[in-house]
Design an enzyme around this catalytic site. Structure first.
Site, mmCIF file in Angstrom:
data_model
loop_
_atom_site.group_PDB
_atom_site.id
_atom_site.type_symbol
_atom_site.label_atom_id
_atom_site.label_comp_id
_atom_site.label_asym_id
_atom_site.label_seq_id
_atom_site.Cartn_x
_atom_site.Cartn_y
_atom_site.Cartn_z
ATOM 1 N N GLU A 159 0.802 -1.224 0.000
ATOM 2 C CA GLU A 159 0.000 0.000 0.000
ATOM 3 C C GLU A 159 0.838 1.278 0.000
ATOM 4 O O GLU A 159 0.684 2.142 0.872
ATOM 5 C CB GLU A 159 -0.989 -0.022 1.162
ATOM 6 C CG GLU A 159 -1.976 -1.178 1.059
ATOM 7 C CD GLU A 159 -3.094 -1.138 2.083
ATOM 8 O OE1 GLU A 159 -3.071 -0.272 2.974
ATOM 9 O OE2 GLU A 159 -4.006 -1.998 1.975
ATOM 10 N N GLU A 276 -4.964 -8.631 -0.403
ATOM 11 C CA GLU A 276 -5.699 -8.485 0.857
ATOM 12 C C GLU A 276 -7.141 -8.165 0.510
ATOM 13 O O GLU A 276 -7.400 -7.344 -0.369
ATOM 14 C CB GLU A 276 -5.175 -7.328 1.722
ATOM 15 C CG GLU A 276 -3.846 -7.510 2.379
ATOM 16 C CD GLU A 276 -3.484 -6.290 3.239
ATOM 17 O OE1 GLU A 276 -4.414 -5.570 3.688
ATOM 18 O OE2 GLU A 276 -2.297 -6.056 3.459
#
Length: 504
Positions: A159, A276
């Site tokens: 991220e 995820e």
């Protein structure tokens, strides 16, 4: 009205749902409760890869800089890493390597994330970073063989579009990191699987510049990755949060986003990995512990494989410490399993998926019908939920299923607000922070799906299956033909307690 199910398959059920699952930071794999949880997950579900943070963080101890004779040097230590990877492979699960976070001895700053302080700044020395990742992968190749490590996807960072996970969310700095990493590892072995950018939801504007960067500079890339969550803003309370959820289709839309944004670019045909996903992105949201979470995710597991090559549930167990050490057995953790291997309803959803057949005969908003090679049918059914409302008290699914013979044996497992729900039992016990051994036994018993079974008559090669689902229920029904092998002298009415029993 019963929905007719055809005998001819409409497709093959993708197993992208079990290609990968998430884990807390890798250091936690050294703990016995972690290993016990992973053993149960592999025994009852069986994932192929495992991905988590912290491969390069200080608590795994790999990067060890020192000074000798006035010269800075670096020693790479792999003792903890070997214990982690060996334990995974012993349980039949391979790494999905995430390269992060930054070792403090190589970091350009002090910004960290999580209670365990993963450093999220770029490397102070890109050459030393490249030497580190090459040393790690070379060691793994030496220990496990090149063919084995080639089957492990390698993702660069986590991220980087968020300031919490990459200093200033500096896109240019991440692109440099990706390029330096990819070139170094491809020089080591051209067949290694490299990818990124592992962006979080809400940052699809990263796709175009990332595609332009890697294609214009001919940077190696083998797959693209992103994350998917469907929760809204947080309402914080001590040791937890509450959030709203968008409808389940939102997750499927996020799964489809990379291919939509990369259409017409040099990356459009690459595999897509959702490394995820979950409902909430918070590790302290009680929704993760509920039957609602399982009902919500049922259509996502049933349909996600049509959109991506893998989608990785975050995470397999609650041995997880991003928001400090949990203070009670149920605390809203991400895990399929809670502490002490307590199965949550979403664990059972995955276990039900593992018992489905490969051929898909029918799909609907509340069911998935599959067939095994030997002809057995397996039906997953669920109460549809929308992410916000409480849901109806009951929901009915009616299917007309093709079978052979005059009757079938039906074996049904169900999980709902009462059945197979340790969270409900924990509430009823008064939400004990530290359950006694007796209370843990009760919770484990309460966590088991309810089971019912019987024989259903079939007429004209069809059996009518009527399923009444309780609130937030998921259920698995397995149907197989009955071959009567009862000997002619058998008479159950002569057994005491049955129609009078035998009399002399």
């Amino acid at each position: 009205m019963f929905t007719p199910v055809p005998t001819t398959p409409i497709g093959v059920l993708s197993d992208a749902w079990r290609a990968c699952v998430g884990t807390g930071r890798l250091n936690l794999a050294l703990r016995s409760d972690y290993r016990d949880s992973l053993e149960r997950v592999q025994r009852e579900i069986g994932f192929r890869h495992l991905r988590g943070h912290g491969l390069l963080s200080d608590d795994l101890g790999i990067h060890r800089p020192y000074e000798f004779e006035g010269v800075r040097r670096v020693r790479h230590a792999f003792g903890y890493l070997d214990q982690v990877v060996d334990s995974w492979l012993e349980l039949g699960i391979r790494p999905f390597l995430e390269l992060g976070f930054m070792p403090s001895g190589l970091a350009s700053g002090e910004q960290t994330v999580f209670w365990w302080k993963g450093n999220v700044t770029p490397p102070a020395d890109e050459e030393e970073w490249a030497a580190l990742v090459v040393a790690v992968v070379r060691h793994l190749i030496d220990r496990h063989g090149i063919d084995e490590v080639r089957s492990w996807p390698i993702e660069v960072w986590n991220e980087p579009n968020l300031v919490h996970f990459w200093k200033d969310a500096d896109q240019a700095a991440y692109f440099r990191l990706y390029e330096r990493t990819a070139r170094a590892l491809k020089d080591l072995d051209a067949s290694l699987q490299l990818g990124g950018p592992a962006i979080s939801p809400g940052s699809d504007e990263w796709w175009a510049p990332f595609a332009e960067f890697v294609t214009s500079r001919e940077v190696p890339i083998d797959f693209v990755s992103r994350h998917a969550y469907s929760s809204g803003p947080s309402q914080r309370v001590p040791f937890g949060v509450y959030q709203t959820l968008a409808e389940p289709q939102t997750l499927l839309d996020q799964f489809a986003a990379p291919r939509r944004h990369l259409a017409g670019t040099g990356l459009e045909r690459l595999p897509v990995h959702i490394t995820e996903f979950n409902t909430s992105y918070r590790p302290d949201n009680p929704v993760h512990d509920t039957a609602y979470n399982a009902a919500y995710l049922a259509p996502v597991l049933a349909g996600g494989g049509d959109l991506v090559d893998s989608f990785s549930y975050w995470t397999f167990c609650d041995v997880f410490e991003e928001e400090n050490i949990p203070t009670s057995p149920f605390h809203g953790g991400f895990g399929l399993l809670g502490h002490r291997q307590l199965a949550k309803p979403t664990f059972h959803l995955y276990a039900f998926m593992a018992r489905l057949g490969a051929e898909v005969l029918a799909r609907g908003a509340d069911h998935l019908v599959t067939r095994h090679p030997d002809g057995r049918l397996a039906v997953l059914a669920w109460q549809p939920v929308d992410g916000t409302s409480a849901g109806a008290e009951r929901h009915t699914v009616r299917l007309a299923l093709p079978v052979g013979g005059p009757a079938v044996y039906a074996h049904r497992h169900r999980v709902n607000e009462d059945d197979g729900n340790a969270w409900t039992a924990w509430q009823q016990l008064g939400r004990p922070h530290h359950p006694t051994a007796r209370q843990l036994d009760l919770l484990h018993e309460a966590s088991r799906p309810a089971l019912e079974h019987g024989v259903l008559p079939a007429g004209g090669g069809v059996v009518e299956l009527e399923l009444h689902l309780a609130r937030h229920e998921i259920c698995l029904v397995e149907l197989e033909g009955v071959r009567d092998e009862t000997e002619p002298w058998i008479d159950d009415d002569r057994v005491p307690g049955y129609a009078g029993g035998w009399r002399a």
